[in-house]
Enzyme design. Structure first.
Site, PDB file in Angstrom:
ATOM      1  N   GLU A 152       0.872  -1.176   0.000  1.00 32.99           N
ATOM      2  CA  GLU A 152       0.000   0.000   0.000  1.00 32.99           C
ATOM      3  C   GLU A 152       0.906   1.222   0.000  1.00 32.99           C
ATOM      4  O   GLU A 152       1.443   1.609   1.044  1.00 32.99           O
ATOM      5  CB  GLU A 152      -0.925  -0.027   1.222  1.00 32.99           C
ATOM      6  CG  GLU A 152      -1.869  -1.213   1.268  1.00 32.99           C
ATOM      7  CD  GLU A 152      -2.842  -1.264   0.095  1.00 32.99           C
ATOM      8  OE1 GLU A 152      -3.051  -0.210  -0.541  1.00 32.99           O
ATOM      9  OE2 GLU A 152      -3.372  -2.335  -0.194  1.00 32.99           O
ATOM     10  N   CYS A 210      -2.015   9.393   2.652  1.00 28.79           N
ATOM     11  CA  CYS A 210      -1.529   8.822   1.391  1.00 28.79           C
ATOM     12  C   CYS A 210      -2.440   9.139   0.209  1.00 28.79           C
ATOM     13  O   CYS A 210      -1.991   9.105  -0.933  1.00 28.79           O
ATOM     14  CB  CYS A 210      -1.344   7.312   1.525  1.00 28.79           C
ATOM     15  SG  CYS A 210      -2.846   6.412   1.942  1.00 28.79           S
TER      16      CYS A 210
END
Length: 478
Positions: free
Chosen positions: A222, A256
């Site tokens: 991720e 993110c």
């Protein structure tokens, strides 16, 4: 993790190896946890999280220098507890054997897919959401029946101590929390896990994958990247500005999926900047002195952000600060919103993921220009569209690639329980959340069952010509 391991670095320290071996023993002793036991563990974890809420809020604020309770509760604790509740409710359905069609050639046998735990899995979590991004993968891994070693970030030591309290008693046999700096992270990645899950930067993700490959360990990465917003000519600029400001100031932009840059029609750029500044003055009127603004995690990252701004300014960019003062506090590593216009690709802030309250503005004349700009770069983790024309929005969706996609909103797409989350290309590999997370941490096992006697076996052993003719007639026809 700043570099690949040498042969000598791959030797783990004894404590880390002992913790891994202990989890291996726990798994070997009970390689398939009953669903009732998994659910009991998850309920226990949920109770502990709720009990420790105040401690987690306080600890997280200490780690950041100052972090708002809003960012910890809404961004960390709430989604974690929601994930536990959702997983408990759906786990029995996810874990059921999935019957498949055997086909005439395998009759009378039956086939199905059964889901078994992989074993001991490793999870490496980042600092920006130290609760959610640590515990949510653990929830999913335990739901799939695995044991876990969780490597937490060295940047959040106070939060880590509270997280350790979650895994005591029976839970300690299912997850152990590991602390340590870069070298330990490197050694952690080299352990022969059944699966390795990493959340962090693209650069470090490459090293994690390289280390895992030596053991043929499957990975879920991720990562991040530069997530754009496309504002179309049909957008409501004030509403778009609200969504963008929310995403850039939540957790001080240390998210993110926060937008790194905005692509806006040239004739709407001034209006967008004015709206962003007006909203910032309204909601963050005290700037870095306000109690609604989370700090940048530490002085190193604060300096990184100010260096990016200085580099852009030296190359001709315009730095717009919504407030005349209280925009920066080096001592407390706090930074207000900085809008950057007149950017070019040579500027570092257009090359690196920002991970802070800096927003670059890129103007375009025609929409195909904006789409081409995105497609010429690595696939982002998130892509946001602001506009009311359904046909145009669908066209952008079809012509671009990204890990997640949202129209007229930002950030909140990752909180949906029933959809996967993950990137592609430079922004990640694999998914988690929902059933996709359960599948990521499970081995889908091909399972065939035949009764007491398979009548075809004798014919197959004899290589019976009639049987072969029948099979060719059934399956080898044009």
């Amino acid at each position: 993790m700043s570099m690949l391991l040498s042969e000598t670095d791959t030797v783990c320290n004894p404590e880390l190896k002992a913790q891994f071996d202990e989890m291996q023993l726990h798994f070997a002793a009970q390689p398939y946890l009953a669903l009732s036991q998994r659910i009991r563990l998850l309920k226990s974890l949920k109770r502990e999280l709720l009990t420790l809420e105040a401690e987690l809020v306080a600890a997280s604020s200490k780690d950041f220098g100052f972090r708002t309770a809003f960012d910890t509760v809404l961004g960390d604790i709430l989604p974690t507890v929601k994930t536990i509740s959702y997983t408990i409710a759906h786990l029995p359905k996810w874990a059921k054997n999935s019957p498949r069609k055997a086909g005439l050639s395998l009759a009378p046998s039956k086939v199905a897919v059964s889901y078994q735990p992989k074993g001991v899995v490793g999870i490496i979590s980042p600092w920006n959401y130290p609760i959610q991004l640590s515990i949510v993968p653990v929830i999913t891994a335990i739901a799939a029946g695995n044991r876990v070693l969780l490597k937490v970030s060295e940047f959040t030591p106070h939060t880590n101590q509270v997280l350790k309290k979650l895994f005591t008693g029976e839970l300690s046999e299912h997850c152990a929390v590991i602390e340590g700096e870069a070298l330990l992270s490197q050694q952690f990645s080299c352990l022969p896990f059944a699966h390795l899950f990493f959340t962090g930067s693209t650069a470090i993700g490459r090293h994690v994958m390289a280390a895992a490959s030596k053991n043929l360990t499957p990975v879920t990465l991720e990562l991040g990247g530069k997530s754009p917003v496309i504002i179309t000519a049909q957008a409501d600029i004030d509403k778009a500005a609200k969504a963008i400001l929310f995403s850039k100031m939540t957790n001080a932009g240390q998210v993110c999926v926060a937008p790194d840059y905005v692509l806006v029609p040239e004739n709407l750029q001034h209006q967008l900047v004015r709206s962003l500044c007006s909203l910032y003055k309204k909601h963050y009127k005290l700037g870095v002195d306000g109690k609604n603004l989370t700090s940048v995690i530490n002085s190193h990252h604060f300096q990184r952000l100010t260096d990016l701004l200085a580099d852009a300014q030296q190359q001709g960019a315009q730095i717009i600060k919504p407030l005349d003062e209280n925009q920066s506090d080096e001592h407390k590593h706090r930074l207000g919103l900085h809008i950057v216009t007149d950017v070019n690709d040579n500027m570092k802030l257009m090359q690196e993921e920002l991970f802070g309250p800096i927003l670059a503005i890129v103007s375009y004349q025609a929409l195909p220009q904006a789409i081409a700009y995105i497609n010429q770069r690595p696939q982002p983790l998130a892509l946001y569209i602001m506009g009311q024309d359904k046909q145009i929005n669908e066209g952008i969706q079809q012509q671009t690639q990204s890990g997640t996609f949202a129209i007229n909103d930002t950030l909140i797409q990752v909180t949906a329980d029933d959809v996967p989350f993950g990137g592609l290309g430079a922004s990640g590999m694999g998914n988690y959340h929902g059933i996709e997370g359960f599948l990521a941490f499970s081995h889908a096992r091909n399972t065939l069952k035949t009764g007491g006697f398979n009548p075809k076996l004798g014919l197959l052993l004899a290589q019976n010509k009639i049987l072969i003719k029948i099979l060719k007639w059934l399956y080898l026809r044009p």
